[in-house]
Design a protein around this motif. Structure first.
Motif, PDB file in Angstrom:
ATOM      1  N   GLU A  67      -0.754  -6.162  -7.756  1.00  0.00           N
ATOM      2  CA  GLU A  67       0.395  -6.777  -7.098  1.00  0.00           C
ATOM      3  C   GLU A  67       1.571  -5.830  -6.949  1.00  0.00           C
ATOM      4  O   GLU A  67       2.220  -5.796  -5.898  1.00  0.00           O
ATOM      5  N   LYS A  68       1.881  -5.069  -8.003  1.00  0.00           N
ATOM      6  CA  LYS A  68       3.031  -4.159  -7.947  1.00  0.00           C
ATOM      7  C   LYS A  68       2.799  -3.069  -6.905  1.00  0.00           C
ATOM      8  O   LYS A  68       3.721  -2.725  -6.147  1.00  0.00           O
ATOM      9  N   LEU A  69       1.585  -2.519  -6.841  1.00  0.00           N
ATOM     10  CA  LEU A  69       1.262  -1.518  -5.828  1.00  0.00           C
ATOM     11  C   LEU A  69       1.399  -2.128  -4.434  1.00  0.00           C
ATOM     12  O   LEU A  69       1.979  -1.509  -3.526  1.00  0.00           O
ATOM     13  N   HIS A  70       0.889  -3.348  -4.261  1.00  0.00           N
ATOM     14  CA  HIS A  70       1.006  -4.047  -2.982  1.00  0.00           C
ATOM     15  C   HIS A  70       2.475  -4.188  -2.591  1.00  0.00           C
ATOM     16  O   HIS A  70       2.865  -3.874  -1.458  1.00  0.00           O
ATOM     17  N   GLN A  71       3.284  -4.643  -3.520  1.00  0.00           N
ATOM     18  CA  GLN A  71       4.718  -4.824  -3.264  1.00  0.00           C
ATOM     19  C   GLN A  71       5.364  -3.493  -2.868  1.00  0.00           C
ATOM     20  O   GLN A  71       6.127  -3.436  -1.901  1.00  0.00           O
ATOM     21  N   ASN A  72       5.066  -2.438  -3.598  1.00  0.00           N
ATOM     22  CA  ASN A  72       5.645  -1.125  -3.300  1.00  0.00           C
ATOM     23  C   ASN A  72       5.203  -0.609  -1.934  1.00  0.00           C
ATOM     24  O   ASN A  72       6.005  -0.042  -1.188  1.00  0.00           O
ATOM     25  N   LEU A  73       3.943  -0.807  -1.606  1.00  0.00           N
ATOM     26  CA  LEU A  73       3.441  -0.363  -0.296  1.00  0.00           C
ATOM     27  C   LEU A  73       4.099  -1.137   0.839  1.00  0.00           C
ATOM     28  O   LEU A  73       4.470  -0.556   1.868  1.00  0.00           O
ATOM     29  N   MET A  74       4.260  -2.434   0.661  1.00  0.00           N
ATOM     30  CA  MET A  74       4.873  -3.242   1.717  1.00  0.00           C
ATOM     31  C   MET A  74       6.358  -2.910   1.871  1.00  0.00           C
ATOM     32  O   MET A  74       6.872  -2.849   2.992  1.00  0.00           O
TER      33      MET A  74
END
Length: 177
Positions: free
Chosen positions: A70-77
């Motif tokens: 989730e954190k990687l997803h958030q950072n990428l978005m």
């Protein structure tokens, strides 16, 4: 804890305002030419690269969320939103210092180019509220609504990012460097 209805209404009002103002300001600035300034002709390949990077990072973000990162997803978005803003600033700067380039292709390829360009432009405008609403849903921790909206936002954003590269590649032979 999920965001309140009051918070969501504030976001929706702000998103509506931003979604109207950005296309209007871009359209106005597109017609403004800064006199006696060196054309920023080096920008189109840079902002085409940003579009390509956005497409790759969108795919990486989907991979991340499907793999519970989730954190990687958030950072990428968040990075994708920043890249989109960076693109917009460069796009405006280029068009304020340079004349528009006409597509020089003939025959069927001309119709293909204009179809891609027109759908790219229309969907990029529609994308503004979609991205902002999708992001707001996640921010407010309304993840079911976020996922439901992302099912529409993701393919449109990916299309806009990829067609941005395609439009650049198709028109690049006609740029006056």
């Amino acid at each position: 804890m999920q965001g309140s209805v009051k918070d969501e209404k504030k976001f929706n009002k702000l998103i509506a305002i931003v979604s109207i103002i950005i296309p209007i300001v871009v359209a106005i600035l597109f017609g403004v030419k800064i006199p006696n300034v060196e054309p920023l002709s080096f920008l189109p390949p840079i902002y085409a690269t940003i579009n390509g990077l956005t497409a790759v990072l969108l795919l990486a973000a989907v991979w991340a969320i499907k793999n519970c990162k989730e954190k990687l997803h958030q950072n990428l978005m968040t990075t994708n939103i920043a890249l989109s803003l960076f693109f917009l600033v460069m796009y405006i700067a280029y068009h304020m210092t340079s004349d528009s380039t006409s597509f020089g292709g003939e025959g069927a390829i001309k119709y293909v180019y204009y179809f891609i360009l027109i759908t790219h432009i229309i969907l990029s405008i529609a994308l503004i509220p979609l991205v902002l609403r999708t992001y707001a849903k996640a921010y407010l921790k309304k993840f079911d609504e976020h996922r439901a909206l992302a099912k529409y936002t993701f393919p449109i954003w990916l299309y806009v990012a990829v067609t941005g590269v395609v439009v650049y590649l198709m028109i690049s032979p006609y740029y006056a460097y």
